[in-house]
Design an enzyme around this catalytic site. Structure first.
Site, PDB file in Angstrom:
ATOM      1  N   GLY A  36       0.827  -1.218   0.000  1.00 30.16           N
ATOM      2  CA  GLY A  36       0.000   0.000   0.000  1.00 30.16           C
ATOM      3  C   GLY A  36       0.851   1.253   0.000  1.00 30.16           C
ATOM      4  O   GLY A  36       0.611   2.182   0.777  1.00 30.16           O
ATOM      5  N   VAL A  88      -3.507  -7.379  -1.568  1.00 26.10           N
ATOM      6  CA  VAL A  88      -2.936  -8.279  -0.557  1.00 26.10           C
ATOM      7  C   VAL A  88      -3.989  -8.932   0.350  1.00 26.10           C
ATOM      8  O   VAL A  88      -3.663  -9.842   1.111  1.00 26.10           O
ATOM      9  CB  VAL A  88      -1.853  -7.569   0.307  1.00 26.10           C
ATOM     10  CG1 VAL A  88      -0.656  -7.196  -0.537  1.00 26.10           C
ATOM     11  CG2 VAL A  88      -2.426  -6.366   1.034  1.00 26.10           C
ATOM     12  N   TYR A 179     -11.935  -2.726  12.867  1.00 28.26           N
ATOM     13  CA  TYR A 179     -10.599  -2.132  12.714  1.00 28.26           C
ATOM     14  C   TYR A 179      -9.770  -2.347  13.981  1.00 28.26           C
ATOM     15  O   TYR A 179      -8.603  -2.767  13.916  1.00 28.26           O
ATOM     16  CB  TYR A 179     -10.762  -0.637  12.423  1.00 28.26           C
ATOM     17  CG  TYR A 179      -9.476   0.098  12.110  1.00 28.26           C
ATOM     18  CD1 TYR A 179      -8.913   0.041  10.838  1.00 28.26           C
ATOM     19  CD2 TYR A 179      -8.832   0.859  13.082  1.00 28.26           C
ATOM     20  CE1 TYR A 179      -7.739   0.724  10.542  1.00 28.26           C
ATOM     21  CE2 TYR A 179      -7.662   1.547  12.798  1.00 28.26           C
ATOM     22  CZ  TYR A 179      -7.123   1.479  11.531  1.00 28.26           C
ATOM     23  OH  TYR A 179      -5.957   2.154  11.250  1.00 28.26           O
TER      24      TYR A 179
HETATM   25  P1  NAP Z   1      -4.691   5.576   3.210  1.00 26.28           P
HETATM   26  O1  NAP Z   1      -4.189   6.932   2.890  1.00 26.28           O
HETATM   27  O2  NAP Z   1      -6.156   5.295   3.126  1.00 26.28           O
HETATM   28  O3  NAP Z   1      -3.890   4.524   2.321  1.00 26.28           O
HETATM   29  C1  NAP Z   1      -4.180   3.161   2.430  1.00 26.28           C
HETATM   30  C2  NAP Z   1      -3.171   2.415   1.587  1.00 26.28           C
HETATM   31  O4  NAP Z   1      -3.428   1.010   1.746  1.00 26.28           O
HETATM   32  C3  NAP Z   1      -3.308   2.739   0.115  1.00 26.28           C
HETATM   33  O5  NAP Z   1      -2.013   2.827  -0.448  1.00 26.28           O
HETATM   34  C4  NAP Z   1      -4.055   1.530  -0.441  1.00 26.28           C
HETATM   35  O6  NAP Z   1      -3.708   1.214  -1.774  1.00 26.28           O
HETATM   36  C5  NAP Z   1      -3.516   0.431   0.469  1.00 26.28           C
HETATM   37  N1  NAP Z   1      -4.391  -0.728   0.461  1.00 26.28           N
HETATM   38  C6  NAP Z   1      -5.612  -0.853   1.038  1.00 26.28           C
HETATM   39  N2  NAP Z   1      -6.102  -2.080   0.803  1.00 26.28           N
HETATM   40  C7  NAP Z   1      -5.165  -2.730   0.078  1.00 26.28           C
HETATM   41  C8  NAP Z   1      -5.072  -4.038  -0.457  1.00 26.28           C
HETATM   42  N3  NAP Z   1      -6.059  -4.928  -0.300  1.00 26.28           N
HETATM   43  N4  NAP Z   1      -3.955  -4.392  -1.143  1.00 26.28           N
HETATM   44  C9  NAP Z   1      -2.940  -3.509  -1.308  1.00 26.28           C
HETATM   45  N5  NAP Z   1      -2.971  -2.241  -0.811  1.00 26.28           N
HETATM   46  C10 NAP Z   1      -4.074  -1.874  -0.134  1.00 26.28           C
HETATM   47  O7  NAP Z   1      -4.288   5.160   4.686  1.00 26.28           O
HETATM   48  P2  NAP Z   1      -3.025   5.537   5.582  1.00 26.28           P
HETATM   49  O8  NAP Z   1      -3.472   6.504   6.590  1.00 26.28           O
HETATM   50  O9  NAP Z   1      -1.836   5.836   4.746  1.00 26.28           O
HETATM   51  O10 NAP Z   1      -2.864   4.144   6.326  1.00 26.28           O
HETATM   52  C11 NAP Z   1      -1.731   3.305   6.167  1.00 26.28           C
HETATM   53  C12 NAP Z   1      -1.692   2.329   7.337  1.00 26.28           C
HETATM   54  O11 NAP Z   1      -1.595   3.066   8.559  1.00 26.28           O
HETATM   55  C13 NAP Z   1      -2.959   1.484   7.468  1.00 26.28           C
HETATM   56  O12 NAP Z   1      -2.605   0.184   7.895  1.00 26.28           O
HETATM   57  C14 NAP Z   1      -3.735   2.186   8.558  1.00 26.28           C
HETATM   58  O13 NAP Z   1      -4.617   1.321   9.224  1.00 26.28           O
HETATM   59  C15 NAP Z   1      -2.606   2.662   9.437  1.00 26.28           C
HETATM   60  N6  NAP Z   1      -2.964   3.768  10.333  1.00 26.28           N
HETATM   61  C16 NAP Z   1      -3.314   4.982   9.852  1.00 26.28           C
HETATM   62  C17 NAP Z   1      -3.630   5.990  10.729  1.00 26.28           C
HETATM   63  C18 NAP Z   1      -4.007   7.375  10.289  1.00 26.28           C
HETATM   64  O14 NAP Z   1      -4.385   8.184  11.149  1.00 26.28           O
HETATM   65  N7  NAP Z   1      -3.932   7.698   9.000  1.00 26.28           N
HETATM   66  C19 NAP Z   1      -3.593   5.759  12.108  1.00 26.28           C
HETATM   67  C20 NAP Z   1      -3.226   4.510  12.572  1.00 26.28           C
HETATM   68  C21 NAP Z   1      -2.902   3.518  11.668  1.00 26.28           C
HETATM   69  P3  NAP Z   1      -4.631   1.630  -3.037  1.00 26.28           P
HETATM   70  O15 NAP Z   1      -4.807   3.108  -2.967  1.00 26.28           O
HETATM   71  O16 NAP Z   1      -3.838   1.178  -4.218  1.00 26.28           O
HETATM   72  O17 NAP Z   1      -5.927   0.892  -2.869  1.00 26.28           O
END
Ligand code: NAP
Length: 267
Positions: A36, A88, A179
């Protein structure tokens, strides 16, 4: 041991344990895989690892243009990267993805399980589909990719696995039962996998971000940011810095840990 018991000094010929020994150097020609990594936190992690000299496999599911832009940014900075499509959450994809990385970049020394999504709803009204989708993406992919790369990391006597968890997991968050369950399980999985391979030069750690400004948190009210002791949301680069450290040779004695990157929120 009683206070008077003596400890026999190690014989001069006995091998010494060195945390910076040969086994803790990154293997020549190896690379990092970030799931991702087209956008958000994953993109920042890919850039940070490339800056540390890792060739990076940029996995994406649907954001092909964004993944190409991540690769272009790494190449523009003098690094090496390839974009590889793969959902994935599909149980058959992790093995194929690892195979593709081997063919295009080489053996994997660093795996960052970052791909994740939320599909919120109260526990009483969640659909089975939203429950399963979140578990398959956040937890299932982490398990399957870890299992797939562990053998080669053990053979190389070097490996760094960093799983992206969340402050939501160890804590409650109404509306995010799926989640929270997935992220708590990521932390539990991380700890157990870590102790299973700790003797082998492979570390497994989790990074738990708080509120980070990405597409995922776009709809979260700004008032929530004010609850963060640092009084602001975090930046993806601030999470990436922690991941890059845990992926480095310098973090050789850190395993089974969860590093919070949350501006104090979890306190
Ligand atoms: P985001 O901006 O929504 O990006 C999510 C990423 O995950 C995208 O690159 C998406 O790829 C990829 N993804 C989702 N489902 C997928 C799959 N089945 N196969 C491959 N790629 C997939 O979210 P983010 O904030 O960057 O989050 C990244 C990680 O940090 C996540 O695990 C999230 O739970 C964690 N997190 C985030 C926060 C926050 O506040 N933002 C806080 C705690 C934890 P595509 O665009 O190609 O679909």
């Amino acid at each position: 041991m009683s206070p008077s018991a003596s400890v026999t000094p190690a014989a001069a010929s006995e091998p010494r344990v060195s945390v910076l020994g040969e086994a803790q150097r990154r293997p020549e020609g190896s690379c990092a895989l970030v799931t991702g990594a087209g956008r958000g936190i994953g993109r920042a992690i890919a850039l940070a690892l490339a800056e540390d000299g890792w060739p990076v496999a940029v996995n994406y599911r649907s954001s092909g243009d964004a993944a190409a832009a991540t690769v272009a940014a790494i190449e523009a900075a003098g690094g090496r990267a390839v974009a590889i499509q793969g959902d994935v959450a599909d149980p058959s994809v992790p093995a194929q993805l690892v195979e593709a990385v081997h063919t295009q970049l080489g053996p994997i020394a660093v795996l960052v399980n970052n791909a994740g999504l939320r599909a919120d709803g109260l526990a009483l009204s969640l659909t089975d589909e939203d429950w399963q989708r979140v578990l398959d993406t956040n937890l299932g992919s982490t398990y399957r990719l870890t299992r797939t790369v562990l053998r080669e990391m053990i053979r190389a006597r070097f490996g760094r696995i960093v799983n992206i968890a969340s402050v939501v997991g160890p804590r409650a968050n109404a509306g995010q039962a799926n989640y929270a369950a997935s992220k708590a399980a990521v932390i539990a999985f991380t700890k157990t996998a870590a102790v299973e391979v700790a003797r082998r030069g492979v570390t497994v750690n989790a990074v738990a971000p708080g509120l980070i400004a990405t597409d995922m948190t776009e709809d979260i009210p700004t008032a929530l940011g004010e609850r963060v002791p640092a009084q602001r949301p975090g930046r993806p680069e601030e999470v990436a810095a922690a991941v890059a450290f845990l992926a480095s040779e310098r973090a050789s004695y850190i395993t089974a840990s969860t590093l919070y990157v949350d501006g104090g929120l979890s306190a």
